[in-house]
Design an enzyme around this catalytic site. Structure first.
Site, PDB file in Angstrom:
ATOM      1  N   LYS A 119       0.838  -1.229  -0.062  1.00 20.13           N
ATOM      2  CA  LYS A 119       0.052  -0.046  -0.037  1.00 20.13           C
ATOM      3  C   LYS A 119       0.761   1.368  -0.021  1.00 20.13           C
ATOM      4  O   LYS A 119       0.454   2.176  -0.676  1.00 20.13           O
ATOM      5  CB  LYS A 119      -0.953  -0.237   1.219  1.00 20.13           C
ATOM      6  CG  LYS A 119      -2.095  -0.887   1.072  1.00 20.13           C
ATOM      7  CD  LYS A 119      -3.390  -0.350   1.783  1.00 20.13           C
ATOM      8  CE  LYS A 119      -4.609  -1.240   1.705  1.00 20.13           C
ATOM      9  NZ  LYS A 119      -5.856  -0.913   2.616  1.00 20.13           N
ATOM     10  N   LYS A 202      -5.050 -10.143  -6.178  1.00 18.94           N
ATOM     11  CA  LYS A 202      -6.297 -10.334  -5.779  1.00 18.94           C
ATOM     12  C   LYS A 202      -7.362  -9.446  -5.927  1.00 18.94           C
ATOM     13  O   LYS A 202      -7.188  -8.404  -6.349  1.00 18.94           O
ATOM     14  CB  LYS A 202      -6.204 -10.400  -3.951  1.00 18.94           C
ATOM     15  CG  LYS A 202      -6.332  -9.329  -3.495  1.00 18.94           C
ATOM     16  CD  LYS A 202      -6.270  -9.270  -1.865  1.00 18.94           C
ATOM     17  CE  LYS A 202      -6.536  -7.808  -1.522  1.00 18.94           C
ATOM     18  NZ  LYS A 202      -6.681  -7.562   0.023  1.00 18.94           N
ATOM     19  N   LYS A 205     -11.326  -3.870  -3.606  1.00 18.24           N
ATOM     20  CA  LYS A 205     -12.149  -2.785  -4.030  1.00 18.24           C
ATOM     21  C   LYS A 205     -11.363  -1.554  -4.514  1.00 18.24           C
ATOM     22  O   LYS A 205     -11.662  -0.689  -5.283  1.00 18.24           O
ATOM     23  CB  LYS A 205     -12.967  -2.503  -2.908  1.00 18.24           C
ATOM     24  CG  LYS A 205     -12.257  -2.415  -1.776  1.00 18.24           C
ATOM     25  CD  LYS A 205     -13.311  -2.599  -0.172  1.00 18.24           C
ATOM     26  CE  LYS A 205     -12.613  -2.984   1.065  1.00 18.24           C
ATOM     27  NZ  LYS A 205     -13.526  -3.544   2.007  1.00 18.24           N
TER      28      LYS A 205
HETATM   29  P1  TYM Z   1     -10.648  -5.569   4.081  1.00 18.59           P
HETATM   30  O1  TYM Z   1     -11.328  -4.800   4.494  1.00 18.59           O
HETATM   31  O2  TYM Z   1      -9.312  -5.433   3.181  1.00 18.59           O
HETATM   32  O3  TYM Z   1     -11.264  -6.907   3.749  1.00 18.59           O
HETATM   33  C1  TYM Z   1     -12.081  -7.599   4.892  1.00 18.59           C
HETATM   34  C2  TYM Z   1     -12.113  -9.240   4.653  1.00 18.59           C
HETATM   35  O4  TYM Z   1     -12.208  -9.419   3.300  1.00 18.59           O
HETATM   36  C3  TYM Z   1     -11.336 -10.715   3.072  1.00 18.59           C
HETATM   37  N1  TYM Z   1     -10.883 -10.172   1.743  1.00 18.59           N
HETATM   38  C4  TYM Z   1     -10.681 -11.395   0.700  1.00 18.59           C
HETATM   39  N2  TYM Z   1     -10.814 -12.557   0.935  1.00 18.59           N
HETATM   40  C5  TYM Z   1     -10.396 -13.462   0.023  1.00 18.59           C
HETATM   41  N3  TYM Z   1     -10.380 -12.984  -1.394  1.00 18.59           N
HETATM   42  C6  TYM Z   1     -10.063 -11.678  -1.661  1.00 18.59           C
HETATM   43  N4  TYM Z   1      -9.870 -11.068  -2.764  1.00 18.59           N
HETATM   44  C7  TYM Z   1     -10.475 -10.603  -0.515  1.00 18.59           C
HETATM   45  N5  TYM Z   1     -10.428  -9.555  -0.457  1.00 18.59           N
HETATM   46  C8  TYM Z   1     -10.677  -9.114   0.906  1.00 18.59           C
HETATM   47  C9  TYM Z   1      -9.944 -10.112   3.817  1.00 18.59           C
HETATM   48  O5  TYM Z   1      -8.937 -11.080   4.011  1.00 18.59           O
HETATM   49  C10 TYM Z   1     -10.758  -9.528   5.133  1.00 18.59           C
HETATM   50  O6  TYM Z   1     -11.043 -10.952   6.078  1.00 18.59           O
HETATM   51  N6  TYM Z   1      -7.294  -5.289   8.031  1.00 18.59           N
HETATM   52  C11 TYM Z   1      -8.277  -5.911   7.553  1.00 18.59           C
HETATM   53  C12 TYM Z   1      -9.781  -5.536   8.251  1.00 18.59           C
HETATM   54  C13 TYM Z   1      -9.525  -5.431   9.831  1.00 18.59           C
HETATM   55  C14 TYM Z   1      -9.788  -6.835  10.428  1.00 18.59           C
HETATM   56  C15 TYM Z   1      -9.240  -6.085  11.896  1.00 18.59           C
HETATM   57  C16 TYM Z   1      -9.849  -8.249  10.222  1.00 18.59           C
HETATM   58  C17 TYM Z   1      -9.318  -4.542  10.793  1.00 18.59           C
HETATM   59  N7  TYM Z   1      -9.052  -5.074  12.081  1.00 18.59           N
HETATM   60  C18 TYM Z   1      -9.281  -7.456  13.103  1.00 18.59           C
HETATM   61  C19 TYM Z   1      -9.717  -8.999  11.168  1.00 18.59           C
HETATM   62  C20 TYM Z   1      -9.635  -8.723  12.413  1.00 18.59           C
HETATM   63  C21 TYM Z   1      -8.754  -5.410   5.985  1.00 18.59           C
HETATM   64  O7  TYM Z   1      -8.265  -4.368   5.398  1.00 18.59           O
HETATM   65  O8  TYM Z   1      -9.770  -6.205   5.296  1.00 18.59           O
END
Ligand code: TYM
Length: 342
Positions: A119, A202, A205
């Site tokens: 990022k 991957k 969004k």
């Molecule tokens: P974020 O918002 O990027 O994504 C949310 C969840 O979706 C999963 N994900 C995917 N899984 C499979 N294939 C994909 N292409 C894909 N894109 C996204 C992510 O693995 C995630 O589970 N840092 C985290 C948010 C967060 C969090 C936490 C998660 C903040 N605090 C505490 C767990 C526990 C994030 O950016 O997710």
């Protein structure tokens, strides 16, 4: 209480930094629902708005995306009575514990995080300090509830492992067994859903091309068009999983099909092996539309009453604070911060 002495508790979060993608749904949200239904855990799910602003967010869009994400959780099957559903900024204990963890985590640990490297890109000097500290806030999200299980997609595994390192260092430095060593839960056929345009990236969004992803709010025609145009290779589908080696795009579509139909890639291949993509793609579109259309219709219905969404989030935050506030106070006591006795 489990064997480890901690209540089995699930925490996970999604950033309200754009629309929900099929990757978020299959990799995370659908599994959040499964864990709620299993009944073995207390389940806590969060819209992590403090994480979202580590990169610029237009304020009106952030508010809209937070409400839309809440609608997405409920439409996908999260029951705000049985699970705790809220947005992160309404529970100040997350940011308060994150500060303590900023003082526990080491710069070197953060520098090794692949999400930070991706990022921040080449222009690291210009990245926000928040983006660098992002994983410490994530550790606080999880540990402020003493969560034991963290369902995530593959891309978040490293952050959950860092959370364990932070918990272990805190426990070691202060000679306590206070924070649990949480487990990442990365299961199912779609733990890493890939871009429809490039099987090595991957689905995200933040990808500039909308054709690379399926959004939860896409209509049936758009879903069909994106799948029709998805990159593939010229060969027919294999009958066994070994035949997907070196065919990332084919593997991705099979994984998506398996996850949407609650089965395994092996079983899908047993059914579709030998078919051309021209035959398989319409099957996948029909399945995706059948699964996603009811969710997006329910999201639209819920979005018509934003005041009700706000009430749900505020009620969820109150319930979350009941768990978080005493854990923060005990953390402060351990660290030596003077305050009311617990
Ligand atoms: P974020 O918002 O990027 O994504 C949310 C969840 O979706 C999963 N994900 C995917 N899984 C499979 N294939 C994909 N292409 C894909 N894109 C996204 C992510 O693995 C995630 O589970 N840092 C985290 C948010 C967060 C969090 C936490 C998660 C903040 N605090 C505490 C767990 C526990 C994030 O950016 O997710």
């Amino acid at each position: 209480m489990s064997e480890s002495g901690f209540t089995p508790r699930v925490f996970s979060g999604i950033q309200p930094s754009g629309g929900l993608t099929l990757g978020n749904y299959l990799g995370a949200m659908k599994r959040f629902v499964d864990m709620q239904e299993e009944g073995r855990f207390e389940t806590i799910y969060c819209m992590v708005d403090l994480h979202a602003i580590t990169v610029w967010q237009d304020p009106a869009a952030l508010a809209r995306n937070t409400r839309e994400l809440c609608a997405g959780f409920i439409a996908a099957g999260i029951d705000p009575e049985r699970s705790i559903l809220f947005n992160q900024s309404q529970v100040p204990e997350h940011a308060q514990l994150a500060w303590i963890f900023n003082c526990v985590a080491r710069m070197g640990w953060m520098q090794r995080m692949t999400q930070w490297k991706d990022k921040a890109g080449k222009n690291r000097e210009n990245a926000s300090l928040g983006l660098f500290a992002y994983p410490a806030l994530m550790a606080a999200d999880i540990l402020i509830y003493h969560a034991t299980h963290v369902p995530v997609g593959e891309d978040q595994k490293q952050h959950v492992e860092l959370t364990r390192d932070i918990a272990a260092k805190f426990n070691h430095d202060y000679k306590v067994e206070f924070f649990p060593l949480c487990e990442p839960v990365i299961e199912g056929a779609a733990t890493r859903v890939m871009s429809l345009r490039d099987g090595s990236k991957k689905m995200s969004k933040s990808d500039p091309s909308d054709m690379s992803r399926i959004n939860m709010t896409d209509d049936a025609d758009t879903i069909a068009k994106k799948i029709r145009k998805a990159r593939t290779d010229p060969d027919p589908l294999p009958s066994e999983i070994d035949g997907l080696k070196d065919r990332p795009e084919a593997r991705n579509l099979i994984n998506i099909y398996a996850a949407l139909s609650d089965t395994t890639p092996d079983k899908v291949l047993a059914e579709v092996g030998g078919k051309q993509f021209s035959e398989f793609k319409p099957m996948l579109s029909d399945l995706a539309v059948a699964r996603l259309a009811p969710i997006s219709a329910e999201m639209a219905r819920l979005m018509a009453d934003p005041a009700e969404i706000d009430r749900i989030l505020t009620r969820g935050a109150e319930r979350a604070r009941e768990i978080a506030a005493p854990i923060l106070r005990r953390t402060y006591d351990i660290v030596g911060m003077v305050g009311p006795a617990t």
